[in-house]
Design an enzyme around this catalytic site. Structure first.
Site, mmCIF file in Angstrom:
data_model
loop_
_atom_site.group_PDB
_atom_site.id
_atom_site.type_symbol
_atom_site.label_atom_id
_atom_site.label_comp_id
_atom_site.label_asym_id
_atom_site.label_seq_id
_atom_site.Cartn_x
_atom_site.Cartn_y
_atom_site.Cartn_z
ATOM 1 N N PRO A 16 0.829 -1.174 0.192
ATOM 2 C CA PRO A 16 -0.041 0.078 -0.022
ATOM 3 C C PRO A 16 0.956 1.202 0.014
ATOM 4 C CG PRO A 16 0.178 -0.874 2.138
ATOM 5 C CD PRO A 16 0.705 -1.872 1.211
ATOM 6 N N MET A 17 0.753 2.117 -0.981
ATOM 7 C CA MET A 17 1.374 3.473 -0.893
ATOM 8 C C MET A 17 0.382 4.402 -1.275
ATOM 9 S SD MET A 17 5.127 2.560 -2.926
ATOM 10 C CE MET A 17 4.336 1.268 -3.896
ATOM 11 N N GLN A 85 -6.708 -1.461 1.918
ATOM 12 C CA GLN A 85 -6.094 -1.003 3.150
ATOM 13 C C GLN A 85 -6.789 -0.026 3.584
ATOM 14 O OE1 GLN A 85 -2.532 0.906 4.126
ATOM 15 N NE2 GLN A 85 -1.667 -0.837 5.153
ATOM 16 N N CYS A 114 1.652 3.188 10.089
ATOM 17 C CA CYS A 114 1.922 4.448 9.625
ATOM 18 C C CYS A 114 2.422 5.387 10.608
ATOM 19 C CB CYS A 114 0.485 5.031 8.903
ATOM 20 S SG CYS A 114 0.849 6.649 8.251
ATOM 21 N N LYS A 153 -0.918 -4.851 8.765
ATOM 22 C CA LYS A 153 0.411 -4.561 8.493
ATOM 23 C C LYS A 153 0.943 -3.725 9.712
ATOM 24 C CE LYS A 153 3.042 -1.944 4.763
ATOM 25 N NZ LYS A 153 3.298 -0.722 5.312
ATOM 26 N N HIS A 181 6.710 -4.677 8.368
ATOM 27 C CA HIS A 181 7.936 -3.839 8.030
ATOM 28 C C HIS A 181 8.906 -3.775 8.945
ATOM 29 C CE1 HIS A 181 8.871 0.623 6.755
ATOM 30 N NE2 HIS A 181 9.714 -0.231 6.629
ATOM 31 N N ASN A 212 8.479 -7.249 4.656
ATOM 32 C CA ASN A 212 8.318 -5.673 3.993
ATOM 33 C C ASN A 212 9.554 -5.004 4.503
ATOM 34 O OD1 ASN A 212 6.853 -2.795 4.610
ATOM 35 N ND2 ASN A 212 7.001 -3.585 2.394
ATOM 36 N N GLY A 214 12.196 -4.148 2.477
ATOM 37 C CA GLY A 214 13.697 -4.564 1.735
ATOM 38 C C GLY A 214 13.845 -3.563 0.637
ATOM 39 N N ARG A 240 8.730 0.722 -2.355
ATOM 40 C CA ARG A 240 9.573 1.832 -3.277
ATOM 41 C C ARG A 240 10.259 1.199 -4.440
ATOM 42 N NH1 ARG A 240 13.451 3.198 1.158
ATOM 43 N NH2 ARG A 240 12.691 1.167 1.820
#
Ligand SMILES: Cc1cc2nc3c(=O)[nH]c(=O)nc-3n(C[C@H](O)[C@H](O)[C@H](O)COP(=O)(O)O)c2cc1C
Length: 548
Positions: A16-17, A85, A114, A153, A181, A212, A214, A240
């Site tokens: 998700p971004m 999400q 977040c 997440k 993450h 997540n 990496g 990314r």
């Protein structure tokens, strides 16, 4: 209990971004090899405030806010693969929001990582990491209340034992998987990702753990394998690297950046993504290559047309727009709903049409309202009077215009009172056959409605119609009554309508119609209120149909 259809083992996942993981990027990621795609985080309140509608023009399902922003858009190509999400701090609200999208997505994920201030202050995102009771409440409520899988997440907590306690509790809620993450909430992308901690977590639970964080060391498809190995997971979530080049998911290796940008633009235009979002994503992809001509031009782009020019896609985009317009008109034609109410004497009492005032369709300084006002002055009839109501919730407006003895309104709700009044003025202009000043050929929808109106009037006045009516009844009185009504209808659509209506009012009074004229007045008031009530509902359905 949740009915798990989505499998989380051995999967490559688009993370998700915000602003990146919108429909075009998700589709590209899937086409290049991702198995599952997450949408950008959407806050529960925000999705709850949207209206769902099936966009027949684009072939998508859209969740649209009252300012017409598309908050979430999905299409059949990502069916079975898209995860919604959500940002939330409340179990019941989260359930309500998730229920709203449940049938259009394959799973719900709760963002618990977040670190942004707005999330933390709202008790969402990483703020949840230290509130296990709330996490338990939210996840259990969702798992029990939904028919699709639920995941979350997270980021790491400073102490390993606290992180392990948290993930074990999360596992106990019945979630289908957990994405980790490998950084603390205070850490930034430049800090090393703790792959070894993800590995310990993966070994301590029985549900799939999605690794997540990496991207820093993951420049190739093979490097995803290394990341999975180090983190002891079977599934990887990539942010990314996919943001910079979604072909990271390709087994055969990445494709040249400019080709990928062009493909992104093509898909984004196909789904009518707003130019600001296309620009943001393309500039992110080109972040290392901004000296290229396309990068410089993208910086200056202010429209979808500019963007399509830069990527040699202008003809493609023009064709798309033409096909949207065609479908829109086809849909519109079958949906033109004109409501007419008549008085017992056959004259128009109330007319409603789906027309909308768009400033761009009128020359500078010209408006339908102003034209109608000038007409009423020229004809020395009573001035147009507008009554406007505001809709609760989204604060949209609807105006009812009274001119002579008839009221007019559009079926569209508008963001401002003045737009709502303009809409009503267009309706009156069509009925009274007044030039409302719009540029010729500028507004196909209004022209189509006006043509439909003329067709209706012609049908009503056609000899066929009359003889048919006459044939139905042997009664001579009936025939003359029908003819009289037609005559009155006819006069109603001439420029003299106001004068005639006024004259009729006087005639009514002089024929002992004092009672009649007051009845008429009351009727007008009632009609005014009724039409507002009616349009409230119809306005909503018009929005849903995508014609709003
Ligand atoms: C532009 C951008 C937007 C992001 N938005 C979200 C988001 O909406 N929800 C979320 O859980 N994480 C979000 N993240 C974090 C990523 O999903 C991911 O956890 C982080 O970037 C680490 O993964 P990576 O190393 O593959 O980039 C965002 C990251 C980036 C770069």
């Amino acid at each position: 209990m949740a009915n798990y259809v989505m499998e989380y083992s051995n999967k490559l996942i688009l993370a998700p971004m915000v602003r990146v993981s919108t429909l075009p990027m998700r589709l590209l990621a899937l086409r290049y090899g991702a198995d599952i795609v997450y949408c950008e985080e959407v806050i529960d309140f925000k999705i709850l405030a949207t209206t769902r509608y099936e966009n027949k023009i684009l072939g998508t399902v859209d969740y649209v806010s009252s300012d017409e922003t598309v908050v979430f858009r999905t299409c059949p190509e990502e069916k079975g693969k898209v995860v919604f999400q959500m940002g939330t701090s409340n179990a019941q609200r989260a359930l309500k929001a998730a229920k709203k999208v449940e049938n259009d997505v394959s799973a719900i994920d709760i963002n618990m990582g977040c670190p942004k201030e707005f999330s933390i202050k709202g008790g969402m995102g990483a703020a949840l990491l230290t509130q296990p009771d709330k996490v338990k409440d939210i996840l259990t409520t969702l798992v029990n209340g939904l028919s699709i899988p639920v995941t979350c997440k997270i980021r790491l907590l400073p102490k390993l034992e606290d992180t392990l306690a948290l993930v074990k509790m999360i596992e106990s809620t019945g979630v289908a998987a957990i994405a980790v993450h490998g950084r603390l909430k205070e850490e930034r992308p430049r800090h090393a990702n703790r792959n070894h901690v993800i590995k310990i977590i993966a070994e301590s639970v029985n549900i799939p753990v999605i690794a997540n964080g990496g991207s820093k060391e993951m420049r190739t498809y093979e490097a995803i394998g290394t990341f999975l190995h180090e983190s002891g997971c079977k599934s990887a979530m990539i942010a990314r690297q996919a943001e910079w080049n979604p072909t990271i998911f390709r087994k055969e290796g990445k494709l040249p950046l400019l080709d990928v940008c062009k493909e992104y633009v093509r898909v984004a235009l196909q789904y009518n993504n707003v130019h600001t979002n296309i620009k943001y994503c393309v500039l992110n992809m080109m972040h290392d290559d901004m000296e290229l001509e396309q990068g410089q031009k993208m910086l200056a782009a202010v429209s979808q047309e500019d963007i399509s020019d830069i990527w040699g896609l202008r003809q493609y985009f023009d064709n798309l727009k033409a096909s949207w317009k065609k479908t829109e008109m086809e849909l519109f034609n079958t949906k033109i709903d004109i409501t007419i109410k008549k008085k017992p004497d056959g004259t128009f009492d109330f007319v409603e049409m789906p027309v909308r005032y768009l400033k761009k369709d009128y020359p500078m300084g010209v408006s339908a309202k102003q034209r109608l006002f000038e007409w009423s002055k020229r004809k020395k009839v009573s001035r147009p009077e507008y009554k406007t109501v505001e809709r609760e919730g989204d604060r949209y407006f609807m105006s009812v215009l009274t001119l002579g003895s008839c009221t007019y309104k559009s079926s569209f709700w508008e963001k401002s009172k003045s737009l709502a009044e303009q809409n009503a003025a267009i309706v009156a202009s069509i009925v009274l056959d007044i030039d409302d000043g719009r540029k010729p050929g500028s507004c196909e929808m209004t022209d189509t409605v006006a043509a439909k109106w003329r067709e209706l009037c012609q049908e009503e006045n056609s000899p066929d119609n009359m003889s048919e009516t006459a044939g139905q009844g042997e009664n001579g009185d009936k025939l003359s009554e029908t003819k009289r009504k037609h005559k009155m209808s006819e006069t109603n659509i001439t420029e003299n309508q106001g004068e005639i209506a006024n004259k009729r009012k006087c005639d009514d009074s002089s024929e002992g119609g004092g009672k009649n004229s007051s009845e008429l007045k009351v009727g007008d008031e009632e009609n005014c209120q009724h039409s507002n009530e009616t349009s409230r509902l119809e306005g909503a359905s018009v929005n849903k149909s995508g014609l709003g």
